[in-house]
Design an enzyme around this catalytic site. Structure first.
Site, PDB file in Angstrom:
ATOM      1  N   ASP A   1      13.009 -11.775  -1.325  1.00 41.90           N
ATOM      2  CA  ASP A   1      12.655 -11.788   0.101  1.00 41.90           C
ATOM      3  C   ASP A   1      13.759 -11.044   0.867  1.00 41.90           C
ATOM      4  OD1 ASP A   1      12.256 -12.489   2.787  1.00 41.90           O
ATOM      5  OD2 ASP A   1      11.585 -14.515   2.286  1.00 41.90           O
TER       6      ASP A   1
ATOM      7  N   ASN B   1      -2.313   5.111   8.005  1.00 39.41           N
ATOM      8  CA  ASN B   1      -2.485   5.652   6.656  1.00 39.41           C
ATOM      9  C   ASN B   1      -3.799   5.173   6.048  1.00 39.41           C
ATOM     10  OD1 ASN B   1       0.737   5.986   5.017  1.00 39.41           O
ATOM     11  ND2 ASN B   1       0.271   6.256   7.160  1.00 39.41           N
TER      12      ASN B   1
ATOM     13  N   THR C   1       6.079   2.549  12.542  1.00 38.07           N
ATOM     14  CA  THR C   1       4.714   2.902  12.934  1.00 38.07           C
ATOM     15  C   THR C   1       4.681   3.559  14.315  1.00 38.07           C
ATOM     16  OG1 THR C   1       2.643   1.877  13.655  1.00 38.07           O
ATOM     17  CG2 THR C   1       4.557   0.482  13.725  1.00 38.07           C
ATOM     18  N   ASP C   2       3.630   4.338  14.562  1.00 34.75           N
ATOM     19  CA  ASP C   2       3.449   4.917  15.908  1.00 34.75           C
ATOM     20  C   ASP C   2       2.991   3.849  16.911  1.00 34.75           C
ATOM     21  OD1 ASP C   2       0.855   4.517  14.989  1.00 34.75           O
ATOM     22  OD2 ASP C   2       0.133   6.515  15.538  1.00 34.75           O
ATOM     23  N   GLU C   3       2.613   2.654  16.404  1.00 35.98           N
ATOM     24  CA  GLU C   3       2.105   1.621  17.319  1.00 35.98           C
ATOM     25  C   GLU C   3       3.196   1.107  18.262  1.00 35.98           C
ATOM     26  OE1 GLU C   3      -0.602  -1.191  15.543  1.00 35.98           O
ATOM     27  OE2 GLU C   3      -1.141   0.216  13.980  1.00 35.98           O
TER      28      GLU C   3
ATOM     29  N   PHE D   1       0.823  -1.219   0.000  1.00 31.63           N
ATOM     30  CA  PHE D   1       0.000   0.000   0.000  1.00 31.63           C
ATOM     31  C   PHE D   1       0.864   1.279   0.000  1.00 31.63           C
ATOM     32  CE2 PHE D   1      -2.302   2.806   3.251  1.00 31.63           C
ATOM     33  CZ  PHE D   1      -2.965   3.545   2.282  1.00 31.63           C
ATOM     34  N   ILE D   2       1.678   1.456   1.036  1.00 36.41           N
ATOM     35  CA  ILE D   2       2.463   2.697   1.129  1.00 36.41           C
ATOM     36  C   ILE D   2       3.649   2.649   0.159  1.00 36.41           C
ATOM     37  CG2 ILE D   2       3.772   4.212   2.678  1.00 36.41           C
ATOM     38  CD1 ILE D   2       2.137   2.951   5.014  1.00 36.41           C
TER      39      ILE D   2
ATOM     40  N   LYS E   1       7.772  -4.518  15.041  1.00 33.79           N
ATOM     41  CA  LYS E   1       8.247  -3.241  14.479  1.00 33.79           C
ATOM     42  C   LYS E   1       9.150  -2.522  15.487  1.00 33.79           C
ATOM     43  CE  LYS E   1       7.463  -1.525  11.044  1.00 33.79           C
ATOM     44  NZ  LYS E   1       8.039  -1.627   9.676  1.00 33.79           N
TER      45      LYS E   1
ATOM     46  N   LEU F   1      -9.236  -1.292   8.146  1.00 36.96           N
ATOM     47  CA  LEU F   1     -10.545  -0.712   8.467  1.00 36.96           C
ATOM     48  C   LEU F   1     -11.186   0.051   7.296  1.00 36.96           C
ATOM     49  CD1 LEU F   1     -12.695  -0.076  10.711  1.00 36.96           C
ATOM     50  CD2 LEU F   1     -11.515   2.109  10.969  1.00 36.96           C
TER      51      LEU F   1
ATOM     52  N   TYR G   1       2.505  -7.512  16.065  1.00 35.42           N
ATOM     53  CA  TYR G   1       2.958  -6.623  14.986  1.00 35.42           C
ATOM     54  C   TYR G   1       3.785  -5.470  15.538  1.00 35.42           C
ATOM     55  CZ  TYR G   1       2.713  -2.581  11.841  1.00 35.42           C
ATOM     56  OH  TYR G   1       3.033  -1.468  11.094  1.00 35.42           O
TER      57      TYR G   1
ATOM     58  N   PRO H   1     -18.349  -4.500  10.612  1.00 36.75           N
ATOM     59  CA  PRO H   1     -17.964  -4.946  11.959  1.00 36.75           C
ATOM     60  C   PRO H   1     -17.050  -3.949  12.672  1.00 36.75           C
ATOM     61  CG  PRO H   1     -16.650  -6.094  10.298  1.00 36.75           C
ATOM     62  CD  PRO H   1     -17.565  -5.176   9.551  1.00 36.75           C
ATOM     63  N   VAL H   2     -17.588  -3.286  13.690  1.00 36.39           N
ATOM     64  CA  VAL H   2     -16.799  -2.331  14.477  1.00 36.39           C
ATOM     65  C   VAL H   2     -16.383  -3.039  15.770  1.00 36.39           C
ATOM     66  CG1 VAL H   2     -16.918  -0.163  15.759  1.00 36.39           C
ATOM     67  CG2 VAL H   2     -17.954  -0.331  13.484  1.00 36.39           C
TER      68      VAL H   2
HETATM   69  P1  NAD Z   1       1.524  -3.659   3.172  1.00 34.96           P
HETATM   70  O1  NAD Z   1       1.204  -4.860   3.968  1.00 34.96           O
HETATM   71  O2  NAD Z   1       0.463  -3.056   2.314  1.00 34.96           O
HETATM   72  O3  NAD Z   1       2.760  -3.974   2.197  1.00 34.96           O
HETATM   73  C1  NAD Z   1       3.910  -4.639   2.639  1.00 34.96           C
HETATM   74  C2  NAD Z   1       4.730  -5.055   1.410  1.00 34.96           C
HETATM   75  O4  NAD Z   1       5.925  -5.699   1.900  1.00 34.96           O
HETATM   76  C3  NAD Z   1       4.018  -6.041   0.495  1.00 34.96           C
HETATM   77  O5  NAD Z   1       4.155  -5.650  -0.855  1.00 34.96           O
HETATM   78  C4  NAD Z   1       4.734  -7.350   0.752  1.00 34.96           C
HETATM   79  O6  NAD Z   1       4.793  -8.219  -0.374  1.00 34.96           O
HETATM   80  C5  NAD Z   1       6.129  -6.868   1.127  1.00 34.96           C
HETATM   81  N1  NAD Z   1       6.835  -7.869   1.950  1.00 34.96           N
HETATM   82  C6  NAD Z   1       6.366  -8.505   3.045  1.00 34.96           C
HETATM   83  N2  NAD Z   1       7.284  -9.381   3.498  1.00 34.96           N
HETATM   84  C7  NAD Z   1       8.365  -9.267   2.678  1.00 34.96           C
HETATM   85  C8  NAD Z   1       9.635  -9.889   2.635  1.00 34.96           C
HETATM   86  N3  NAD Z   1       9.988 -10.831   3.527  1.00 34.96           N
HETATM   87  N4  NAD Z   1      10.510  -9.518   1.685  1.00 34.96           N
HETATM   88  C9  NAD Z   1      10.176  -8.573   0.760  1.00 34.96           C
HETATM   89  N5  NAD Z   1       8.980  -7.959   0.733  1.00 34.96           N
HETATM   90  C10 NAD Z   1       8.084  -8.304   1.692  1.00 34.96           C
HETATM   91  O7  NAD Z   1       2.113  -2.600   4.196  1.00 34.96           O
HETATM   92  P2  NAD Z   1       1.959  -1.019   4.221  1.00 34.96           P
HETATM   93  O8  NAD Z   1       0.696  -0.674   4.910  1.00 34.96           O
HETATM   94  O9  NAD Z   1       2.235  -0.479   2.876  1.00 34.96           O
HETATM   95  O10 NAD Z   1       3.141  -0.631   5.214  1.00 34.96           O
HETATM   96  C11 NAD Z   1       4.454  -0.399   4.721  1.00 34.96           C
HETATM   97  C12 NAD Z   1       5.370  -0.062   5.875  1.00 34.96           C
HETATM   98  O11 NAD Z   1       4.909   1.088   6.559  1.00 34.96           O
HETATM   99  C13 NAD Z   1       5.481  -1.167   6.930  1.00 34.96           C
HETATM  100  O12 NAD Z   1       6.824  -1.228   7.368  1.00 34.96           O
HETATM  101  C14 NAD Z   1       4.561  -0.699   8.044  1.00 34.96           C
HETATM  102  O13 NAD Z   1       4.976  -1.195   9.288  1.00 34.96           O
HETATM  103  C15 NAD Z   1       4.739   0.798   7.938  1.00 34.96           C
HETATM  104  N6  NAD Z   1       3.582   1.605   8.389  1.00 34.96           N
HETATM  105  C16 NAD Z   1       2.324   1.334   7.941  1.00 34.96           C
HETATM  106  C17 NAD Z   1       1.255   2.137   8.352  1.00 34.96           C
HETATM  107  C18 NAD Z   1      -0.147   1.900   7.838  1.00 34.96           C
HETATM  108  O14 NAD Z   1      -1.074   2.564   8.297  1.00 34.96           O
HETATM  109  N7  NAD Z   1      -0.361   1.009   6.866  1.00 34.96           N
HETATM  110  C19 NAD Z   1       1.491   3.192   9.230  1.00 34.96           C
HETATM  111  C20 NAD Z   1       2.792   3.435   9.663  1.00 34.96           C
HETATM  112  C21 NAD Z   1       3.826   2.633   9.233  1.00 34.96           C
HETATM  113  P1  TYD Z   2      -6.547  -1.400  11.212  1.00 37.30           P
HETATM  114  O1  TYD Z   2      -6.944  -0.813   9.891  1.00 37.30           O
HETATM  115  O2  TYD Z   2      -6.370  -2.881  11.311  1.00 37.30           O
HETATM  116  O3  TYD Z   2      -5.221  -0.620  11.672  1.00 37.30           O
HETATM  117  P2  TYD Z   2      -4.424  -0.674  13.091  1.00 37.30           P
HETATM  118  O4  TYD Z   2      -4.877  -1.840  13.860  1.00 37.30           O
HETATM  119  O5  TYD Z   2      -3.009  -0.813  12.623  1.00 37.30           O
HETATM  120  O6  TYD Z   2      -4.706   0.630  13.775  1.00 37.30           O
HETATM  121  O7  TYD Z   2      -7.605  -0.959  12.281  1.00 37.30           O
HETATM  122  C1  TYD Z   2      -7.866   0.397  12.554  1.00 37.30           C
HETATM  123  C2  TYD Z   2      -8.836   0.445  13.710  1.00 37.30           C
HETATM  124  O8  TYD Z   2     -10.087  -0.101  13.296  1.00 37.30           O
HETATM  125  C3  TYD Z   2      -8.388  -0.381  14.905  1.00 37.30           C
HETATM  126  O9  TYD Z   2      -8.754   0.318  16.107  1.00 37.30           O
HETATM  127  C4  TYD Z   2      -9.201  -1.670  14.786  1.00 37.30           C
HETATM  128  C5  TYD Z   2     -10.487  -1.203  14.121  1.00 37.30           C
HETATM  129  N1  TYD Z   2     -11.159  -2.171  13.220  1.00 37.30           N
HETATM  130  C6  TYD Z   2     -12.528  -2.416  13.382  1.00 37.30           C
HETATM  131  O10 TYD Z   2     -13.190  -1.852  14.278  1.00 37.30           O
HETATM  132  N2  TYD Z   2     -13.133  -3.282  12.517  1.00 37.30           N
HETATM  133  C7  TYD Z   2     -12.455  -3.928  11.536  1.00 37.30           C
HETATM  134  O11 TYD Z   2     -13.062  -4.741  10.794  1.00 37.30           O
HETATM  135  C8  TYD Z   2     -11.052  -3.662  11.381  1.00 37.30           C
HETATM  136  C9  TYD Z   2     -10.260  -4.342  10.299  1.00 37.30           C
HETATM  137  C10 TYD Z   2     -10.449  -2.769  12.250  1.00 37.30           C
END
Ligand code: NAD
Ligand code: TYD
Length: 352
Positions: free
Chosen positions: A58, A188, A133-135, A11-12, A162, A198, A158, A213-214
């Protein structure tokens, strides 16, 4: 610049690749294992661009990483590859430890070997951005914000994986004097988001008249950032951030999950064909809570603003509207996922 982006089919990462190639004209090498979360169609706009190359690798495979470094000779690394879904980490943590911890260590070691072998000029300009991540900071109560000095206190497998990877990145910077910068970002959202998270899950379920589903009572708060704002912040941190520093990234868009889902319902009611049964808000169902569910995340991004001049371009209302419209317009992107990869089933419940 030639930038090695790991996880660029996610995604990102795909937003970062599109931004670097289309808007900035940099060369990108996208290194991705192509897990369930990857989607090469997110890169269709740049796949034939001469500035773009793809390597199916990988990040745990050191020999392959060495080959990619030596054949592409990147000026910088943006490390995003990870297992990223909290609920999946609750169901099974193994892949999270393997990719997020062992994989990050392997990336750091491959980068270190590359730096030792390259010319002094390349080594001097080289940067490694570890994207996190901020998590890692755990949860907040009703007040307060995460800053770069907030102690780590991760809740989920997770976020723990991280957190471990952040510590590795910082340790490699200190011990081996490597030019590493770390970013920690809030949730994001935006186009090309895999529909287990979500916002895309709720958009597609609302569109199809399925239950929404919340978890728990919907009062958990997340601080939402539009994905393109994150991509811009990451490039700024990579190129202007101080070595060894951490930068928090967040959009000052705190919402409860219930507020987010209700707003999605209104937008889908407005922008898509109406449901015969009435408003989509009637589809909201409060379901069993996520184990270890963090109550609230909120980011203080002042360091990024004052030191590097970053500001988000999108607010939550404009970004969410764009996102809903994007899903309505891009069925060809999500249809194969919901037919073959993920049908919206509940993930991450422990056995009671
Ligand atoms: P995502 O799950 O959409 O994408 C992850 C990508 O990494 C995928 O394309 C997957 O194929 C690749 N990948 C996974 N394991 C791999 C491996 N062993 N070798 C090579 N490639 C591999 O994740 P995202 O939401 O785009 O997040 C990207 C990064 O940003 C992550 O490090 C995540 O922790 C961080 N991040 C995400 C969020 C968010 O809200 N999504 C927020 C803050 C930080
Ligand atoms: P999510 O998108 O999984 O991100 P993160 O857990 O990394 O914050 O979830 C965002 C918020 O939404 C989280 O508080 C969990 C909640 N959530 C639901 O309430 N229902 C759902 O079906 C999902 C996937 C998440």
């Amino acid at each position: 610049m030639k930038i090695l982006v790991t996880g660029g089919a996610g995604f990102i990462g795909s937003a970062v690749c599109r931004y670097l190639v289309q808007e900035l004209g940099h060369c990108v090498v996208n290194l991705d294992k192509l897990t369930y979360a990857a989607n090469l169609s997110s890169l269709a706009e740049i796949e034939n661009n001469p500035l773009y190359a793809f390597e199916k690798v990988d990040i745990c495979d050191r020999l392959e990483l060495d080959r990619v470094f030596s054949s592409h000779q990147p000026d910088a690394v943006m490390h995003l590859a990870a297992e990223s879904h909290v609920d999946r980490s609750i169901t099974g943590a193994g892949e999270f430890i393997q990719t997020n911890v062992v994989g990050t260590m392997t990336m750091l070691e491959a980068s270190r070997a590359y730096l030792a072998a390259c010319t002094q000029n390349v080594a001097k300009a080289f940067r490694f951005l570890h994207v996190s991540t901020d998590e890692v900071y755990g949860e907040l109560g009703e007040t307060g914000l995460f800053s770069e000095t907030t102690p780590y206190d991760p809740s989920s497998p997770y976020s723990a994986s991280k957190a471990a990877s952040d510590h590795l990145a910082k340790a490699w910077a200190r011990t081996y004097d490597m030019p590493i910068v770390v970013s920690n970002c809030s949730n994001n959202y935006g186009p090309f988001h895999f529909p287990e998270k979500l916002i895309p899950l709720m958009i597609l379920n609302a569109l199809h008249g399925k239950d929404l589903p919340v978890y728990g009572d919907g009062s958990n708060v997340r601080d939402w950032l539009y994905v393109d704002d994150h991509a811009r912040a990451l490039f700024m941190i990579l190129t202007k951030g101080r070595i060894g520093e951490t930068y928090n990234v967040g959009g000052q868009n705190e919402r409860t999950n219930l507020q987010v889902v209700e707003r999605i319902c209104s937008l889908v009611d407005e922008l898509a064909a109406p449901l015969a049964s009435g408003s989509r808000k009637d589809l909201i169902r409060f379901v069993q809570d996520r184990p270890g569910h963090d109550a609230r995340y909120a980011i203080d991004a002042e360091k990024l603003r004052s030191e590097l001049g970053w500001v988000a371009q999108e607010n939550f209302e404009s970004g969410l509207r764009k996102t809903v419209q994007w899903y309505l317009d891009h069925e060809a992107w999500w249809r194969p996922i919901i037919e073959h990869n993920y049908q919206g089933e509940r993930l991450g419940l422990t056995k009671t």
